[in-house]
Design a protein around this motif. Structure first.
Motif, short mmCIF file in Angstrom:
data_model
loop_
_atom_site.label_atom_id
_atom_site.label_comp_id
_atom_site.label_asym_id
_atom_site.label_seq_id
_atom_site.Cartn_x
_atom_site.Cartn_y
_atom_site.Cartn_z
N VAL A 135 4.41 3.70 2.94
CA VAL A 135 4.42 3.01 2.28
C VAL A 135 3.77 1.10 2.65
O VAL A 135 5.21 0.78 4.10
CB VAL A 135 5.79 2.06 1.10
CG1 VAL A 135 5.48 0.89 0.43
CG2 VAL A 135 5.78 3.68 0.56
N ASP A 158 7.35 2.33 5.98
CA ASP A 158 8.35 2.83 5.69
C ASP A 158 7.59 3.96 5.05
O ASP A 158 7.23 3.80 4.62
CB ASP A 158 8.93 2.18 4.69
CG ASP A 158 9.83 3.37 3.86
OD1 ASP A 158 10.12 4.47 4.46
OD2 ASP A 158 10.32 3.06 2.74
N LYS A 201 1.01 -0.88 0.42
CA LYS A 201 -0.02 -0.04 -0.06
C LYS A 201 0.43 1.96 0.02
O LYS A 201 1.99 0.97 0.87
CB LYS A 201 -1.34 0.09 1.33
CG LYS A 201 -1.86 1.04 0.68
CD LYS A 201 -3.24 0.18 1.85
CE LYS A 201 -3.92 1.93 2.19
NZ LYS A 201 -4.50 2.68 3.50
N VAL A 202 0.87 2.11 -1.11
CA VAL A 202 1.27 3.60 -0.99
C VAL A 202 0.51 4.28 -1.08
O VAL A 202 -0.70 4.48 -1.30
CB VAL A 202 1.47 3.79 -2.58
CG1 VAL A 202 3.02 4.66 -2.59
CG2 VAL A 202 3.22 2.62 -2.98
#
Lengths: 157, 111
Positions: A17, A121, A5-6
């Motif tokens: 992310v 992230d 997933k972004v």
């Protein structure tokens, strides 16, 4: 399909992310902090080749990656490690040399979930212009900021 | 789809009012008056949003001067969505390589 997933919400300074890796956290941590391992997955055949100029994964250590997109375009990134806490967290600064003076902070967190590793992230920029500018200036094509916006709209149409 | 078209699409989608207008048009064609109804906004302001959507190719407008009903055109959205998928797959390709590496790595702790 993975659970990649972004997220880059409009008006927010960060890009997040997330993804699950089906491996123990220690392994994932090594893959992110060992230069010999990083080169094996960061760039790929037919896409980018990544050269690691410097990589000192310890507090105060430096890093610098040079990416070549096989069309003669070279993009370099560098920064300093703030903390490297095995096996759960890595914090470092991030500066794209094509957009100097704009320093982002990246935090990679690894969580254990039922034997797998969940990565989060987060890249936080200083200004919206920097976020959009960095994204637009060539690390990847296009406007990452628009992605989730677009996805949300398309999903409902 | 070139990046200029993508930029237009993204810019058009950046505004919540314009996204709401697109959602409304999903239900069927609508006039400026009908589109303006849910918003505390003047007709010229709504017309301005419609102009942006029209320039981005996301809507087409009827020729009848008085009514000019707006209609959703999903083609640029579809193209942008395909591009998005391509973009995401590039990220995914990188993480798949990491998956493969993780599988190949031995389980022993390195010093």
């Amino acid at each position: 399909m993975s659970d990649l997933k972004v997220t880059a919400n409009p008006g927010s300074l960060d890009v997040i992310v997330t993804r699950t890796f089906h491996a123990p956290r220690e392994k994932v941590f090594r893959a992110f902090t060992d230069p010999a391992l990083i080169v094996q997955w960061w760039g790929g055949p037919g896409e980018l080749t990544t050269q690691i100029d410097v990589m000192e994964p310890r507090p105060g250590g430096r890093w610098r990656f040079v990416e070549n997109d096989n069309q003669g375009n070279i993009h370099a990134f560098h920064g300093v490690y703030h903390s490297v806490a095995a096996p759960e967290c890595i914090v470092y600064t991030f500066e794209y040399e094509g957009f100097p003076g704009s320093v982002a902070m990246e935090t990679i967190r690894l969580e254990e979930r039922d034997g797998s590793t969940y990565m989060m992230d987060q890249l936080v920029f200083q200004t919206l212009e920097a976020r959009d500018g960095m994204v637009a200036s060539g690390m990847e094509e296009g406007t990452r900021a628009g992605l989730d916006r677009l996805e949300a709209v398309v999903a409902r149409l | 789809m070139d990046s200029d078209t993508l930029s237009l699409t993204f810019a058009a989608l950046a505004d919540p009012t314009r996204r709401a207008i697109l959602e409304r048009l999903k239900l069927g064609d609508a006039t400026v008056n009908e589109l303006a109804a849910p918003f505390a906004m003047s007709l010229p302001a709504v017309s301005k949003h419609l102009k942006v959507l029209e320039n981005a190719g996301l809507i087409t407008r009827g020729r009848e001067a008085q009514w000019r009903p707006s209609r959703l055109d999903a083609a640029p959205l579809k193209e942008a969505f395909d591009w998005l998928e391509h973009y995401r797959s590039a990220w995914e390709a990188r993480y798949r390589r990491l998956d493969a590496l993780l599988d190949a790595m031995d389980d022993e702790q390195h010093p």
